[in-house]
Design a protein around this motif. Structure first.
Motif, PDB file in Angstrom:
ATOM      1  N   GLY A  93       3.718  -0.387   4.120  1.00 24.77           N
ATOM      2  CA  GLY A  93       2.331  -0.324   3.685  1.00 24.77           C
ATOM      3  C   GLY A  93       1.357  -0.099   4.824  1.00 24.77           C
ATOM      4  O   GLY A  93       1.574   0.752   5.690  1.00 24.77           O
ATOM      5  N   VAL A  94       0.274  -0.865   4.821  1.00 25.75           N
ATOM      6  CA  VAL A  94      -0.752  -0.741   5.857  1.00 25.75           C
ATOM      7  C   VAL A  94      -0.180  -1.000   7.241  1.00 25.75           C
ATOM      8  O   VAL A  94      -0.558  -0.347   8.220  1.00 25.75           O
ATOM      9  CB  VAL A  94      -1.928  -1.691   5.562  1.00 25.75           C
ATOM     10  N   MET A  95       0.728  -1.959   7.335  1.00 22.12           N
ATOM     11  CA  MET A  95       1.339  -2.257   8.640  1.00 22.12           C
ATOM     12  C   MET A  95       2.040  -1.015   9.192  1.00 22.12           C
ATOM     13  O   MET A  95       1.865  -0.651  10.363  1.00 22.12           O
ATOM     14  CB  MET A  95       2.317  -3.427   8.497  1.00 22.12           C
ATOM     15  N   GLU A  96       2.819  -0.379   8.348  1.00 22.06           N
ATOM     16  CA  GLU A  96       3.504   0.843   8.764  1.00 22.06           C
ATOM     17  C   GLU A  96       2.512   1.925   9.166  1.00 22.06           C
ATOM     18  O   GLU A  96       2.707   2.634  10.163  1.00 22.06           O
ATOM     19  CB  GLU A  96       4.385   1.352   7.626  1.00 22.06           C
ATOM     20  N   SER A  97       1.436   2.060   8.411  1.00 20.20           N
ATOM     21  CA  SER A  97       0.461   3.118   8.693  1.00 20.20           C
ATOM     22  C   SER A  97      -0.170   2.948  10.064  1.00 20.20           C
ATOM     23  O   SER A  97      -0.345   3.919  10.806  1.00 20.20           O
ATOM     24  CB  SER A  97      -0.616   3.151   7.604  1.00 20.20           C
ATOM     25  N   ALA A  98      -0.524   1.707  10.435  1.00 18.75           N
ATOM     26  CA  ALA A  98      -1.133   1.468  11.742  1.00 18.75           C
ATOM     27  C   ALA A  98      -0.133   1.705  12.867  1.00 18.75           C
ATOM     28  O   ALA A  98      -0.461   2.301  13.900  1.00 18.75           O
ATOM     29  CB  ALA A  98      -1.696   0.050  11.806  1.00 18.75           C
ATOM     30  N   ASN A  99       1.101   1.232  12.688  1.00 17.70           N
ATOM     31  CA  ASN A  99       2.143   1.506  13.685  1.00 17.70           C
ATOM     32  C   ASN A  99       2.394   3.003  13.812  1.00 17.70           C
ATOM     33  O   ASN A  99       2.575   3.524  14.916  1.00 17.70           O
ATOM     34  CB  ASN A  99       3.447   0.807  13.303  1.00 17.70           C
ATOM     35  N   ARG A 100       2.368   3.686  12.702  1.00 20.44           N
ATOM     36  CA  ARG A 100       2.609   5.135  12.703  1.00 20.44           C
ATOM     37  C   ARG A 100       1.512   5.868  13.467  1.00 20.44           C
ATOM     38  O   ARG A 100       1.785   6.768  14.272  1.00 20.44           O
ATOM     39  CB  ARG A 100       2.692   5.632  11.270  1.00 20.44           C
ATOM     40  N   GLY A 101       0.264   5.479  13.224  1.00 22.22           N
ATOM     41  CA  GLY A 101      -0.844   6.104  13.934  1.00 22.22           C
ATOM     42  C   GLY A 101      -0.747   5.908  15.430  1.00 22.22           C
ATOM     43  O   GLY A 101      -1.037   6.816  16.220  1.00 22.22           O
ATOM     44  N   ALA A 102      -0.311   4.715  15.840  1.00 22.39           N
ATOM     45  CA  ALA A 102      -0.181   4.433  17.273  1.00 22.39           C
ATOM     46  C   ALA A 102       0.870   5.322  17.923  1.00 22.39           C
ATOM     47  O   ALA A 102       0.690   5.788  19.054  1.00 22.39           O
ATOM     48  CB  ALA A 102       0.168   2.966  17.489  1.00 22.39           C
ATOM     49  N   THR A 103       1.969   5.580  17.217  1.00 19.56           N
ATOM     50  CA  THR A 103       3.044   6.388  17.808  1.00 19.56           C
ATOM     51  C   THR A 103       2.649   7.846  17.977  1.00 19.56           C
ATOM     52  O   THR A 103       3.350   8.591  18.677  1.00 19.56           O
ATOM     53  CB  THR A 103       4.321   6.317  16.949  1.00 19.56           C
ATOM     54  N   GLU A 104       1.550   8.250  17.381  1.00 23.97           N
ATOM     55  CA  GLU A 104       1.085   9.629  17.504  1.00 23.97           C
ATOM     56  C   GLU A 104       0.310   9.862  18.800  1.00 23.97           C
ATOM     57  O   GLU A 104      -0.121  10.980  19.077  1.00 23.97           O
ATOM     58  CB  GLU A 104       0.226   9.996  16.293  1.00 23.97           C
ATOM     59  N   VAL A 105       0.121   8.812  19.576  1.00 28.58           N
ATOM     60  CA  VAL A 105      -0.590   8.898  20.856  1.00 28.58           C
ATOM     61  C   VAL A 105       0.403   8.687  21.982  1.00 28.58           C
ATOM     62  O   VAL A 105       1.110   7.674  22.030  1.00 28.58           O
ATOM     63  CB  VAL A 105      -1.719   7.846  20.924  1.00 28.58           C
ATOM     64  N   ASP A 106       0.475   9.632  22.906  1.00 29.57           N
ATOM     65  CA  ASP A 106       1.412   9.540  24.025  1.00 29.57           C
ATOM     66  C   ASP A 106       1.147   8.291  24.863  1.00 29.57           C
ATOM     67  O   ASP A 106      -0.001   8.007  25.226  1.00 29.57           O
ATOM     68  CB  ASP A 106       1.294  10.772  24.928  1.00 29.57           C
ATOM     69  N   THR A 146       0.836  -1.201   0.000  1.00 33.75           N
ATOM     70  CA  THR A 146       0.000   0.000   0.000  1.00 33.75           C
ATOM     71  C   THR A 146       0.874   1.254   0.000  1.00 33.75           C
ATOM     72  O   THR A 146       1.678   1.445   0.909  1.00 33.75           O
ATOM     73  CB  THR A 146      -0.916   0.008   1.235  1.00 33.75           C
ATOM     74  N   PRO A 147       0.714   2.137  -0.987  1.00 33.29           N
ATOM     75  CA  PRO A 147       1.527   3.359  -1.026  1.00 33.29           C
ATOM     76  C   PRO A 147       1.186   4.307   0.113  1.00 33.29           C
ATOM     77  O   PRO A 147       0.050   4.346   0.598  1.00 33.29           O
ATOM     78  CB  PRO A 147       1.152   3.987  -2.384  1.00 33.29           C
ATOM     79  N   ALA A 148       2.182   5.092   0.519  1.00 30.92           N
ATOM     80  CA  ALA A 148       2.003   6.006   1.644  1.00 30.92           C
ATOM     81  C   ALA A 148       1.049   7.147   1.331  1.00 30.92           C
ATOM     82  O   ALA A 148       0.538   7.791   2.253  1.00 30.92           O
ATOM     83  CB  ALA A 148       3.360   6.561   2.075  1.00 30.92           C
ATOM     84  N   ASP A 149       0.788   7.415   0.052  1.00 29.45           N
ATOM     85  CA  ASP A 149      -0.120   8.505  -0.315  1.00 29.45           C
ATOM     86  C   ASP A 149      -1.512   8.009  -0.694  1.00 29.45           C
ATOM     87  O   ASP A 149      -2.302   8.746  -1.282  1.00 29.45           O
ATOM     88  CB  ASP A 149       0.465   9.319  -1.476  1.00 29.45           C
ATOM     89  N   SER A 150      -1.840   6.768  -0.338  1.00 31.17           N
ATOM     90  CA  SER A 150      -3.126   6.182  -0.708  1.00 31.17           C
ATOM     91  C   SER A 150      -4.163   6.362   0.397  1.00 31.17           C
ATOM     92  O   SER A 150      -3.807   6.528   1.573  1.00 31.17           O
ATOM     93  CB  SER A 150      -2.963   4.687  -0.990  1.00 31.17           C
ATOM     94  N   PRO A 151      -5.455   6.309   0.059  1.00 34.97           N
ATOM     95  CA  PRO A 151      -6.515   6.373   1.080  1.00 34.97           C
ATOM     96  C   PRO A 151      -6.426   5.233   2.089  1.00 34.97           C
ATOM     97  O   PRO A 151      -6.762   5.417   3.262  1.00 34.97           O
ATOM     98  CB  PRO A 151      -7.801   6.294   0.253  1.00 34.97           C
ATOM     99  N   GLU A 152      -5.973   4.063   1.661  1.00 39.20           N
ATOM    100  CA  GLU A 152      -5.869   2.917   2.566  1.00 39.20           C
ATOM    101  C   GLU A 152      -4.786   3.155   3.618  1.00 39.20           C
ATOM    102  O   GLU A 152      -4.936   2.760   4.777  1.00 39.20           O
ATOM    103  CB  GLU A 152      -5.581   1.643   1.774  1.00 39.20           C
ATOM    104  N   TYR A 153      -3.699   3.795   3.224  1.00 44.26           N
ATOM    105  CA  TYR A 153      -2.653   4.138   4.191  1.00 44.26           C
ATOM    106  C   TYR A 153      -3.191   5.135   5.213  1.00 44.26           C
ATOM    107  O   TYR A 153      -2.960   4.999   6.420  1.00 44.26           O
ATOM    108  CB  TYR A 153      -1.439   4.720   3.462  1.00 44.26           C
ATOM    109  N   ALA A 154      -3.930   6.124   4.725  1.00 45.25           N
ATOM    110  CA  ALA A 154      -4.519   7.124   5.623  1.00 45.25           C
ATOM    111  C   ALA A 154      -5.505   6.464   6.589  1.00 45.25           C
ATOM    112  O   ALA A 154      -5.555   6.805   7.775  1.00 45.25           O
ATOM    113  CB  ALA A 154      -5.213   8.215   4.806  1.00 45.25           C
ATOM    114  N   MET A 155      -6.265   5.483   6.086  1.00 43.35           N
ATOM    115  CA  MET A 155      -7.210   4.767   6.944  1.00 43.35           C
ATOM    116  C   MET A 155      -6.465   3.977   8.014  1.00 43.35           C
ATOM    117  O   MET A 155      -6.847   3.967   9.191  1.00 43.35           O
ATOM    118  CB  MET A 155      -8.083   3.823   6.120  1.00 43.35           C
ATOM    119  N   GLY A 156      -5.391   3.316   7.628  1.00 41.60           N
ATOM    120  CA  GLY A 156      -4.605   2.545   8.587  1.00 41.60           C
ATOM    121  C   GLY A 156      -3.996   3.413   9.655  1.00 41.60           C
ATOM    122  O   GLY A 156      -3.960   3.040  10.837  1.00 41.60           O
TER     123      GLY A 156
END
Length: 265
Positions: free
Chosen positions: A106-119, A75-85
């Protein structure tokens, strides 16, 4: 019977004749110049598998309640699926859960990335050794690399309150149907499986209903094992509600046991 055949005990086994090796395990272990084939033999693999289980259990034992997110590594980093993850990972973390993925891009990175945005959130990656290079993504706090898929799958199930699958390929489908099989056969209980992306998953769900259910390969209630949504908050709510219901059931069971123990004999 030929009583002249060679015989050797190897642990709990007895081998005779042609099955007796020319050297012992100790010899091959201690001889630095000897062949290295022994490290690839099944008995040694058992120890390696055991070590992977021990390492995984040890590293994840104190992990807070967690949710596993699956999806494509492509999943590309600029895709809607990445943003959803990414939004999903953040919402899971805000709900108080650790986020577990396969640790890749891809999606795995996106979900991990979202988690790191929360203290205070915990972002976990459970990687797998592959013939091609796939490094652990940069948003993983705790990363574990596995040699064996089945050990890794055990960790996903054991340390998760549920699975959320975003669009993905064979690997995502493998994990999806593994989870559904475990729930269907009651190997795990109160384990929600959520599909995000109705357009992507709709055809598969139609086939499950029309072909699997239509030909009697699954039961009507098996359809309830799958939840599908396009809404991040709904996906997280499904997981949270299931987790709370399971926790409530455990508390009731503990209270019942305590009341029985308190009764005079």
């Amino acid at each position: 019977m030929d009583t002249t055949r060679r015989e050797r005990r190897q642990g709990q086994a007895v081998v005779r004749g042609k099955l007796v090796p020319d050297s012992t395990h100790d010899q091959r272990l201690l001889d630095r110049q000897g062949p290295a084939d022994w490290v690839h033999m099944d008995p040694w693999r058992v120890l390696r598998i055991q070590a992977e289980f021990v390492e995984g259990f040890g590293q994840l034992a104190e992990l807070p309640p967690a949710v596993t997110v699956f999806g494509s590594a492509r999943t590309p980093a600029d895709s809607p699926e990445y943003a959803m993850g990414r939004a999903l990972g953040r919402a899971i973390a805000e709900a108080g859960y650790a986020v577990i993925t396969g640790g890749g891009p891809g999606v795995m990175e996106s979900a991990n990335r979202g988690a790191t945005e929360v203290d205070g959130a915990v972002s976990v990656g459970l990687g797998i050794e592959l013939p091609f290079e796939q490094r652990m993504n940069d948003y993983v706090d705790l990363g574990i690399e596995f040699r064996y898929f089945f050990v890794r799958k055990t960790m996903f199930v054991k340390y998760s309150c549920g699975f959320i699958a975003l669009p993905g390929g064979f690997g995502t489908l493998d994990e999806l149907f593994e989870a559904l099989t475990l729930v269907q056969t009651h190997k795990v209980t109160s384990f929600p499986v959520v599909l995000m992306g109705s357009e992507f998953w709709g055809g598969l769900l139609d086939w499950i209903k029309g072909t699997l259910l239509g030909t009697g390969k699954i039961a009507e209630q098996d359809l309830d094992l799958i939840k599908i949504t396009d809404d991040v908050d709904e996906a997280v709510r499904i997981i949270v509600d299931s987790d709370r219901a399971r926790s409530g059931q455990r508390e009731e069971e503990l209270e019942a046991v305590a009341s029985q123990d308190a009764e005079p004999q």
